[in-house]
Design a protein around this motif. Structure first.
Motif, PDB file in Angstrom:
ATOM      1  N   GLU A  21       0.922  -1.135  -0.026  1.00 23.72           N
ATOM      2  CA  GLU A  21      -0.077   0.156  -0.077  1.00 23.72           C
ATOM      3  C   GLU A  21       0.921   1.348  -0.121  1.00 23.72           C
ATOM      4  N   LYS A  22       1.632   1.490   0.952  1.00 23.21           N
ATOM      5  CA  LYS A  22       2.588   2.698   1.003  1.00 23.21           C
ATOM      6  C   LYS A  22       3.647   2.520  -0.128  1.00 23.21           C
ATOM      7  N   GLY A  23       4.209   1.189  -0.665  1.00 23.13           N
ATOM      8  CA  GLY A  23       5.203   1.123  -1.519  1.00 23.13           C
ATOM      9  C   GLY A  23       4.536   1.559  -2.759  1.00 23.13           C
ATOM     10  N   THR A  24       3.394   1.431  -3.066  1.00 22.26           N
ATOM     11  CA  THR A  24       2.750   1.768  -4.335  1.00 22.26           C
ATOM     12  C   THR A  24       2.747   3.163  -4.421  1.00 22.26           C
ATOM     13  N   LEU A  25       2.449   4.100  -3.176  1.00 17.66           N
ATOM     14  CA  LEU A  25       2.306   5.383  -3.479  1.00 17.66           C
ATOM     15  C   LEU A  25       3.540   5.995  -3.631  1.00 17.66           C
ATOM     16  N   LEU A  26       4.459   5.496  -2.705  1.00 16.30           N
ATOM     17  CA  LEU A  26       6.102   5.863  -2.960  1.00 16.30           C
ATOM     18  C   LEU A  26       6.848   5.789  -4.119  1.00 16.30           C
TER      19      LEU A  26
ATOM     20  N   VAL B 134      -2.234   5.821  -9.292  1.00 14.30           N
ATOM     21  CA  VAL B 134      -2.260   4.470  -8.884  1.00 14.30           C
ATOM     22  C   VAL B 134      -2.060   4.240  -7.268  1.00 14.30           C
ATOM     23  N   ILE B 135      -3.066   3.469  -6.716  1.00 13.42           N
ATOM     24  CA  ILE B 135      -2.994   3.340  -5.273  1.00 13.42           C
ATOM     25  C   ILE B 135      -3.037   1.811  -4.955  1.00 13.42           C
TER      26      ILE B 135
END
Length: 345
Positions: A298-303, A328-329
């Motif tokens: 989840e956080k990795g996709t945003l980063l 993208v999320i």
């Protein structure tokens, strides 16, 4: 007219140098960049090779101490530092000598870092005007000297270095004077970005001004930084300016293989080709996996949004890709956008 790479790559153009006891070979360093040079990025650079010294993002020393007092996890910017290969530098910033010395000692003793670097060059308002740190301290050489002396004493035998800009403004360039303060306080190397704080990242880096600093240093190496975005420019820096090493920054965000190309160029070797677009796409997916391993999907996709935009930079179709990948999320959305919109030509 400057010579071509083919004309200059018959003999090595630069030799390794030392930061204290640490050999920097090749003499090409990866710059610390906030928000980007985390463990995943450093791993990508390391896989290509060519960087004689890698660096973390800059770490807020006061924030580090606060987290330590709360017995919380240390800053995300130190992700991977304890276990990853050496040499590795960690850059710290603040304006309190005792705080910086305390954090420097922890990095040297607990983390076993190769170099502790002090940031006197960051021009962003949050660091300069609000925290009176970074390039703000170029107006206060005595304070800089006090900081360096205390950090050096706390970190010995780990070498301490400093990164500066030419000055606060074009009308107040004082890098030559600051260089003598840095050396006199015990730093083991000086890196100079060829812009002033007021310039931010506008205009061109002034390498003539960087070169002027060398004669004011008696024992420590000078590392030049600014606008090195091709192997040719790295070659030119060593051929035409009086520097011991160079530091590559923003250009490596969309070309992490640039270090390997530059190292080959200055060694007089054949320069590796750029990856194909297909290889670049796979590299980006590998980068995504590394980020998600640390932060979760989840956080990795945003980063990963900002890193993905870097990979497409300068390619036909990059704007369309950035528009879609910036929203993208979920992993499913990320992979779909990559398959549908990553530039192919």
């Amino acid at each position: 007219m400057l010579p071509t790479l083919e004309e200059v790559t018959c003999l090595p153009l630069a030799k390794p140098f030392y930061i204290g006891p640490l050999l920097i070979d090749p003499p090409i360093l990866q710059a610390p960049m906030a928000g980007f040079t985390n463990f995943a990025f450093r791993q990508i650079v390391r896989e290509f090779g060519g960087a004689g010294l890698l660096a973390t993002e800059m770490v807020n020393a006061r924030g580090f101490v606060w987290l330590d007092e709360q017995e919380a996890e240390h800053p995300d910017r130190l992700w991977g530092v304890a276990e990853e290969p050496r040499p590795l530098a960690v850059q710290i910033w603040d304006n309190e000598p005792a705080t910086l010395a305390k954090v420097g000692a922890r990095l040297a003793d607990e983390y076993g870092v190769s170099v502790v670097d002090i940031n006197f060059g960051c021009p962003v308002r949050q660091v300069t005007q609000k925290a009176h740190s970074g390039s703000y301290l170029l107006k206060h050489p005595d304070r800089m000297g006090e900081i360096i002396e205390q950090v050096v004493a706390a970190c010995t035998p780990t070498p301490v270095t400093a990164k500066i800009r030419l000055g606060c403004t074009r009308e107040s360039i004082n890098a030559c004077d600051i260089a003598q303060v840095v050396e006199g306080a015990g730093a083991a190397a000086l890196t100079v970005h060829g812009r002033t704080a007021a310039d931010m990242f506008r205009g061109s880096a002034d390498w003539d001004r960087i070169a002027e600093i060398k004669v004011h240093l008696k024992r420590i190496p000078l590392i030049g930084n600014g606008d090195l975005d091709t192997p040719q420019k790295v070659v030119d820096a060593f051929r035409h300016y009086n520097v011991d090493g160079v530091m590559i920054a923003r250009a490596s965000l969309n070309k992490p293989w640039l270090f390997a190309q530059a190292a080959a160029a200055v060694r007089g070797e054949s320069i590796p080709l750029d990856p194909t677009l297909a290889e670049e796409k796979q590299l980006m997916l590998h980068h995504y996996e590394l980020v998600c391993e640390r932060f979760g999907v989840e956080k990795g996709t945003l980063l990963m949004r900002k890193f993905a935009c870097c990979y497409a930079q300068g390619r036909r179709g990059a704007r369309e890709f950035r528009k879609h990948v910036g929203t993208v999320i979920t992993p499913e959305e990320f992979y779909r956008v990559v398959e549908s919109f990553f530039p192919e030509g």
